[in-house]
Design an enzyme around this catalytic site. Structure first.
Site, PDB file in Angstrom:
ATOM      1  N   ASN A   1      46.049  44.401  51.345  1.00 25.33           N
ATOM      2  CA  ASN A   1      44.632  44.730  51.154  1.00 25.33           C
ATOM      3  C   ASN A   1      43.777  43.715  51.925  1.00 25.33           C
ATOM      4  OD1 ASN A   1      41.977  44.584  50.014  1.00 25.33           O
ATOM      5  ND2 ASN A   1      42.676  45.834  48.305  1.00 25.33           N
TER       6      ASN A   1
ATOM      7  N   ASP B   1      40.410  43.651  52.181  1.00 22.90           N
ATOM      8  CA  ASP B   1      38.999  43.630  51.762  1.00 22.90           C
ATOM      9  C   ASP B   1      38.346  42.263  51.954  1.00 22.90           C
ATOM     10  OD1 ASP B   1      39.357  46.207  50.896  1.00 22.90           O
ATOM     11  OD2 ASP B   1      39.312  45.718  48.750  1.00 22.90           O
ATOM     12  N   HIS B   2      39.082  41.210  51.592  1.00 21.84           N
ATOM     13  CA  HIS B   2      38.426  39.905  51.562  1.00 21.84           C
ATOM     14  C   HIS B   2      38.278  39.257  52.929  1.00 21.84           C
ATOM     15  CE1 HIS B   2      37.763  40.430  47.470  1.00 21.84           C
ATOM     16  NE2 HIS B   2      39.033  40.406  47.134  1.00 21.84           N
TER      17      HIS B   2
ATOM     18  N   ARG C   1      28.339  36.077  56.615  1.00 25.66           N
ATOM     19  CA  ARG C   1      27.436  35.704  57.711  1.00 25.66           C
ATOM     20  C   ARG C   1      26.776  36.917  58.362  1.00 25.66           C
ATOM     21  NH1 ARG C   1      27.626  30.402  59.910  1.00 25.66           N
ATOM     22  NH2 ARG C   1      27.676  29.137  58.043  1.00 25.66           N
TER      23      ARG C   1
ATOM     24  N   HIS D   1      39.330  48.992  50.263  1.00 24.97           N
ATOM     25  CA  HIS D   1      38.506  49.601  49.211  1.00 24.97           C
ATOM     26  C   HIS D   1      37.072  49.704  49.732  1.00 24.97           C
ATOM     27  CE1 HIS D   1      37.205  49.326  44.665  1.00 24.97           C
ATOM     28  NE2 HIS D   1      36.684  50.369  45.272  1.00 24.97           N
TER      29      HIS D   1
ATOM     30  N   ARG E   1      33.807  50.172  48.692  1.00 24.16           N
ATOM     31  CA  ARG E   1      33.066  50.193  47.420  1.00 24.16           C
ATOM     32  C   ARG E   1      31.714  50.839  47.619  1.00 24.16           C
ATOM     33  NH1 ARG E   1      35.177  46.467  43.273  1.00 24.16           N
ATOM     34  NH2 ARG E   1      33.268  47.017  42.183  1.00 24.16           N
TER      35      ARG E   1
ATOM     36  N   ARG F   1      30.195  45.999  49.529  1.00 22.95           N
ATOM     37  CA  ARG F   1      30.139  44.532  49.509  1.00 22.95           C
ATOM     38  C   ARG F   1      31.145  43.893  50.473  1.00 22.95           C
ATOM     39  NH1 ARG F   1      32.494  43.256  43.533  1.00 22.95           N
ATOM     40  NH2 ARG F   1      30.824  44.673  42.959  1.00 22.95           N
ATOM     41  N   HIS F   2      32.196  44.607  50.782  1.00 22.48           N
ATOM     42  CA  HIS F   2      33.126  44.052  51.799  1.00 22.48           C
ATOM     43  C   HIS F   2      33.396  45.099  52.893  1.00 22.48           C
ATOM     44  CE1 HIS F   2      35.846  45.750  48.820  1.00 22.48           C
ATOM     45  NE2 HIS F   2      35.781  44.710  48.007  1.00 22.48           N
TER      46      HIS F   2
ATOM     47  N   GLU G   1      41.229  52.970  49.002  1.00 21.36           N
ATOM     48  CA  GLU G   1      40.864  52.832  47.583  1.00 21.36           C
ATOM     49  C   GLU G   1      39.437  53.300  47.417  1.00 21.36           C
ATOM     50  OE1 GLU G   1      41.238  48.941  45.952  1.00 21.36           O
ATOM     51  OE2 GLU G   1      43.385  48.905  46.308  1.00 21.36           O
TER      52      GLU G   1
ATOM     53  N   THR H   1      35.805  42.348  40.629  1.00 18.59           N
ATOM     54  CA  THR H   1      36.907  43.112  41.222  1.00 18.59           C
ATOM     55  C   THR H   1      37.208  44.272  40.286  1.00 18.59           C
ATOM     56  OG1 THR H   1      39.209  42.998  42.013  1.00 18.59           O
ATOM     57  CG2 THR H   1      38.649  41.608  40.137  1.00 18.59           C
ATOM     58  N   THR H   2      38.175  45.120  40.643  1.00 21.35           N
ATOM     59  CA  THR H   2      38.461  46.291  39.802  1.00 21.35           C
ATOM     60  C   THR H   2      38.995  45.823  38.446  1.00 21.35           C
ATOM     61  OG1 THR H   2      39.129  47.335  41.859  1.00 21.35           O
ATOM     62  CG2 THR H   2      39.534  48.559  39.832  1.00 21.35           C
TER      63      THR H   2
ATOM     64  N   GLU I   1      49.372  53.817  40.340  1.00 19.92           N
ATOM     65  CA  GLU I   1      49.485  52.391  40.630  1.00 19.92           C
ATOM     66  C   GLU I   1      49.217  51.654  39.324  1.00 19.92           C
ATOM     67  OE1 GLU I   1      47.804  50.836  44.250  1.00 19.92           O
ATOM     68  OE2 GLU I   1      47.345  48.909  43.289  1.00 19.92           O
TER      69      GLU I   1
ATOM     70  N   HIS J   1      47.382  44.143  41.755  1.00 14.99           N
ATOM     71  CA  HIS J   1      46.234  43.382  41.254  1.00 14.99           C
ATOM     72  C   HIS J   1      46.666  42.012  40.747  1.00 14.99           C
ATOM     73  CE1 HIS J   1      42.195  42.518  39.948  1.00 14.99           C
ATOM     74  NE2 HIS J   1      41.835  43.615  40.583  1.00 14.99           N
ATOM     75  N   GLY J   2      46.168  41.000  41.437  1.00 11.49           N
ATOM     76  CA  GLY J   2      46.399  39.621  41.011  1.00 11.49           C
ATOM     77  C   GLY J   2      47.778  39.078  41.340  1.00 11.49           C
TER      78      GLY J   2
ATOM     79  N   GLY K   1      46.135  41.669  47.900  1.00 14.00           N
ATOM     80  CA  GLY K   1      45.060  41.265  48.788  1.00 14.00           C
ATOM     81  C   GLY K   1      44.584  39.839  48.595  1.00 14.00           C
TER      82      GLY K   1
HETATM   83  N1  PXP Z   1      45.292  47.644  43.857  1.00 14.10           N
HETATM   84  C1  PXP Z   1      44.062  48.061  43.492  1.00 14.10           C
HETATM   85  C2  PXP Z   1      43.908  49.446  42.993  1.00 14.10           C
HETATM   86  C3  PXP Z   1      42.938  47.215  43.602  1.00 14.10           C
HETATM   87  O1  PXP Z   1      41.723  47.646  43.230  1.00 14.10           O
HETATM   88  C4  PXP Z   1      43.131  45.926  44.140  1.00 14.10           C
HETATM   89  C5  PXP Z   1      41.940  45.033  44.331  1.00 14.10           C
HETATM   90  O2  PXP Z   1      41.102  45.559  45.288  1.00 14.10           O
HETATM   91  C6  PXP Z   1      44.416  45.545  44.517  1.00 14.10           C
HETATM   92  C7  PXP Z   1      45.490  46.407  44.343  1.00 14.10           C
HETATM   93  C8  PXP Z   1      44.706  44.208  45.104  1.00 14.10           C
HETATM   94  O3  PXP Z   1      44.441  43.216  44.144  1.00 14.10           O
HETATM   95  P1  PXP Z   1      44.400  41.716  44.603  1.00 14.10           P
HETATM   96  O4  PXP Z   1      43.314  41.590  45.604  1.00 14.10           O
HETATM   97  O5  PXP Z   1      44.115  40.972  43.335  1.00 14.10           O
HETATM   98  O6  PXP Z   1      45.743  41.385  45.170  1.00 14.10           O
END
Ligand code: PXP
Length: 320
Positions: free
Chosen positions: A28, A30-31, A39, A64, A66, A70-71, A91, A121-122, A172, A215-216, A237
């Site tokens: 992922n 996104d970040h 910036r 994702h 959103r 935001r990203h 996503e 976050t989600t 998921e 996630h996490g 991510g």
């Molecule tokens: N899966 C889903 C559905 C998510 O919403 C996210 C966060 O955007 C992730 C996976 C990845 O989570 P993390 O960024 O904490 O690894």
């Protein structure tokens, strides 16, 4: 007769026992866009990060879009679809606007997630039971467009049954509560949460849903998740982008890949050892070959007290 394991006995068994399916890594990005947007310019480019992630071993890219942008931005999604060589997992919240964008971009997959503007976050999985009527048309329309739909859900049987009932082919599992407990060293909570994940992964397989998780996750928790043979994809991510600051994105992804492969291999090796043990102790012990998709093996990999993924020292470090 000796019951010691012998190499001659181990070889045929290890060949006979199939390896669990490959565990895909969805990165992922996104970040990377979060940092870019800080910036307001064009760098760092999330599409460049996606290409690098693929070169380093990612099996797919997750982004994702959103509602508040935001990203990831609309043009990022379009560029990702056009420029990357591996499957794109979009996503998205179940809104008409996101559906239109997804149908236009036609990613390989779409993961429906709950979205609140105020969340960082989600937080939590979809309320599939309460929102069945709302979600079902999104699942159907994305599916008709050839997009593989997954629902991001809490690891509960009820949520999985509801996902199945509205025709989603994939779920998921939200690993956030477990990872949070691990991170905070709360062993009892981590044990309970992992048991939920394991039960949900088994139930998903039982009712014919493809099972992903995310996630996490960090190196250590991803390695433990890899020991659940029903899980075929992890989406990761935040940890990877954070690690990239210290070791570079390529190395972070390679280390993640190694952790996941290690978890998968240990599952298989344990199955082989059990098979050997059962054969050595003869036919009367009720043992026998457990397929590599054996249901009980993962408990030892992270569910029990003091098992991996329970927190404590070494969390998140690169595997040896
Ligand atoms: N899966 C889903 C559905 C998510 O919403 C996210 C966060 O955007 C992730 C996976 C990845 O989570 P993390 O960024 O904490 O690894």
């Amino acid at each position: 007769m000796s019951t010691r394991r012998s190499p001659t006995r181990a070889m045929p068994n290890s060949h006979a026992i199939p390896r669990p399916p490959h565990l895909r890594l969805g990165v992922n990005i996104d970040h990377v866009a979060t940092v870019r947007n800080a910036r307001g310019g064009a760098v760092p480019d999330p599409v460049r990060a996606a290409r690098l992630a693929i070169a380093a071993g990612a099996d797919g890219i997750t982004a994702h879009l959103r509602e508040d942008r935001r990203h990831i931005r609309d043009e990022d999604m379009a560029r990702l679809k056009a420029e990357i060589t591996k499957p794109l997992n979009f996503e998205m919240a179940a809104t008409e606007q996101m559906l239109d964008i997804a149908l236009k971009i036609k990613p390989h997959a779409a993961c429906l997630v709950p979205e609140k503007r105020t969340e960082r976050t989600t937080e939590g999985g979809l309320d599939v039971i309460g929102q069945r009527a709302h979600l079902a048309p999104f699942v159907a329309e994305l599916g008709r467009a050839g997009i593989r739909v997954s629902l991001f859900v809490e690891p509960s049987r009820e949520a999985l049954d509801a996902a199945r009932a509205i025709g989603a082919p994939v779920v998921e599992l939200h690993t956030g509560s477990w990872c949070h407990a691990v991170e905070h060293g709360d062993g009892d909570q981590a044990t309970r949460e992992f048991a939920r994940l394991m039960g949900a992964a088994m139930h998903a397989e039982h009712i014919g849903l493809e099972c992903h998780a995310g996630h996490g996750l960090d190196y250590r928790t991803a390695e433990v998740m890899a020991a659940l043979p029903q899980v075929v994809e992890l989406n990761i991510g935040h940890f990877l982008v954070g690690e990239a600051i210290f070791v570079g994105l390529e190395q972070a992804i390679r280390s993640m890949r190694a952790a996941m492969d290690k978890g998968r291999h240990e599952l298989w090796a344990m199955t082989v050892r059990r098979d050997e043990g059962a054969q050595a102790s003869g036919p009367t012990d009720g043992g026998g070959a457990r397929p590599a998709t054996g249901k009980a093996a993962p408990a030892e990999a992270g569910g029990g007290k003091g098992g991996k993924g329970q927190g404590g020292k070494g969390k998140g470090r690169a595997p040896a």
